[in-house]
Design an enzyme around this catalytic site. Sequence first.
Site, PDB file in Angstrom:
ATOM      1  N   LYS A 142       0.838  -1.209   0.000  1.00 22.74           N
ATOM      2  CA  LYS A 142       0.000   0.000   0.000  1.00 22.74           C
ATOM      3  C   LYS A 142       0.871   1.257   0.000  1.00 22.74           C
ATOM      4  O   LYS A 142       0.619   2.207  -0.735  1.00 22.74           O
ATOM      5  CB  LYS A 142      -0.954  -0.028   1.215  1.00 22.74           C
ATOM      6  CG  LYS A 142      -2.035  -1.100   1.094  1.00 22.74           C
ATOM      7  CD  LYS A 142      -2.845  -1.316   2.379  1.00 22.74           C
ATOM      8  CE  LYS A 142      -3.794  -2.509   2.203  1.00 22.74           C
ATOM      9  NZ  LYS A 142      -4.620  -2.803   3.388  1.00 22.74           N
ATOM     10  N   GLN A 163      -4.390  -1.693   9.692  1.00 22.32           N
ATOM     11  CA  GLN A 163      -4.369  -3.014   9.076  1.00 22.32           C
ATOM     12  C   GLN A 163      -4.933  -4.053  10.048  1.00 22.32           C
ATOM     13  O   GLN A 163      -4.540  -4.115  11.214  1.00 22.32           O
ATOM     14  CB  GLN A 163      -2.927  -3.376   8.655  1.00 22.32           C
ATOM     15  CG  GLN A 163      -2.815  -4.634   7.815  1.00 22.32           C
ATOM     16  CD  GLN A 163      -3.488  -4.545   6.443  1.00 22.32           C
ATOM     17  OE1 GLN A 163      -3.605  -3.459   5.873  1.00 22.32           O
ATOM     18  NE2 GLN A 163      -3.934  -5.657   5.924  1.00 22.32           N
ATOM     19  N   ASP A 206     -10.893   2.861   4.353  1.00 26.17           N
ATOM     20  CA  ASP A 206     -11.158   1.420   4.305  1.00 26.17           C
ATOM     21  C   ASP A 206     -12.663   1.133   4.213  1.00 26.17           C
ATOM     22  O   ASP A 206     -13.060   0.006   3.914  1.00 26.17           O
ATOM     23  CB  ASP A 206     -10.617   0.744   5.571  1.00 26.17           C
ATOM     24  CG  ASP A 206      -9.339  -0.044   5.319  1.00 26.17           C
ATOM     25  OD1 ASP A 206      -9.155  -0.527   4.189  1.00 26.17           O
ATOM     26  OD2 ASP A 206      -8.542  -0.178   6.266  1.00 26.17           O
TER      27      ASP A 206
HETATM   28  N1  GUN Z   1      -6.963  -6.938   6.322  1.00 26.65           N
HETATM   29  C1  GUN Z   1      -7.364  -7.650   5.254  1.00 26.65           C
HETATM   30  N2  GUN Z   1      -7.909  -6.845   4.320  1.00 26.65           N
HETATM   31  C2  GUN Z   1      -7.843  -5.596   4.808  1.00 26.65           C
HETATM   32  C3  GUN Z   1      -8.242  -4.333   4.300  1.00 26.65           C
HETATM   33  O1  GUN Z   1      -8.780  -4.193   3.199  1.00 26.65           O
HETATM   34  N3  GUN Z   1      -8.013  -3.270   5.119  1.00 26.65           N
HETATM   35  C4  GUN Z   1      -7.433  -3.396   6.349  1.00 26.65           C
HETATM   36  N4  GUN Z   1      -7.271  -2.290   7.076  1.00 26.65           N
HETATM   37  N5  GUN Z   1      -7.060  -4.559   6.843  1.00 26.65           N
HETATM   38  C5  GUN Z   1      -7.258  -5.651   6.081  1.00 26.65           C
END
Ligand code: GUN
Length: 299
Positions: free
Chosen positions: A60, A104, A127
């Site tokens: 990311k 995350q 998110d």
């Molecule tokens: N863990 C797995 N997928 C995601 C996501 O799209 N965003 C976040 N913050 N954590 C995750």
Amino acid sequence: MLTAYLCDMQILDGKKAAQAIKDELKIDVAQLAAEGKKIPHLAAILVGSNGASETYVAAKVKACDESGFKSTLIRFENNISANKLLDKIQELNTDPDIDGILVQLPLPKHISDEEVINAIDPDKDVDGFHPVSVGRMVQNLPTFIPATPHGIMLLLKHYKIDTKGKHAVVVGRSNIVGRPMSILLSANTNPGNCTVTICHSHTHNLKEICLQADIIVAALGKPEFVTADMVKEGAVVIDVGITRIEDTAKKNGFKLKGDVAFDVVSAKCSWITPVPGGVGPMTIAALLKNTYHSCRMKN
Ligand code: GUN
């Protein structure tokens, strides 16, 4: 017995589609900078040292760099207190330079995902997990759409997949993928307008239901769960799974497996996402899109 199928399978290439989105965003961000306007800034919080989470967050941050976004990675030890994490979120909520905040997941067991998600300012919830964002999505109002389902919708759009009136079966009901996916596919949008069935661990006759699907979204996190006998000929298959399987032949010690048995299912369907290179890159492109839009709302 070898079965001959009629359809020519095509790959839904998430890497290519995501690159096109990131290239567009790079031009848009350069334009903002040239006009002396604020450029998008994503804050990513990573707690602990889960290998997969480390990889996702690094990807990311790298994507932010590539598209000219600012990014700040904030790392905490696994034993950080919930209050300390909440304080950091509060600080980011009030920092005018930050457009998007992502924490995350999964978080360590002693911290409640719900409490942390609820602490994020909905205006920075790139998110799309905050109840305000989810409520707006359900009502088809402008909002941040969770990155993975958003990325899948962008991929369907990129390849002009006809979804109207189709029966979509979503396997998995997580808040991150399955549930929002079912809402987006059933919305009066394009892509969308599907008749959606959502399946989970208590579903009876899963195979029979999948066999009725024009579109299958496999998001249950079980490697190669969807096999050829569960897929109708000509179906569109979206594989969200990405499980690490030990492989000593690989330099990093593992290989990635999707929720779909690609080799056998791909011989039968019309379109399929590979793993890796399908949904994963689209998730990141969608996160960037959300962060860009958050920034534009402030500009
Ligand atoms: N863990 C797995 N997928 C995601 C996501 O799209 N965003 C976040 N913050 N954590 C995750």
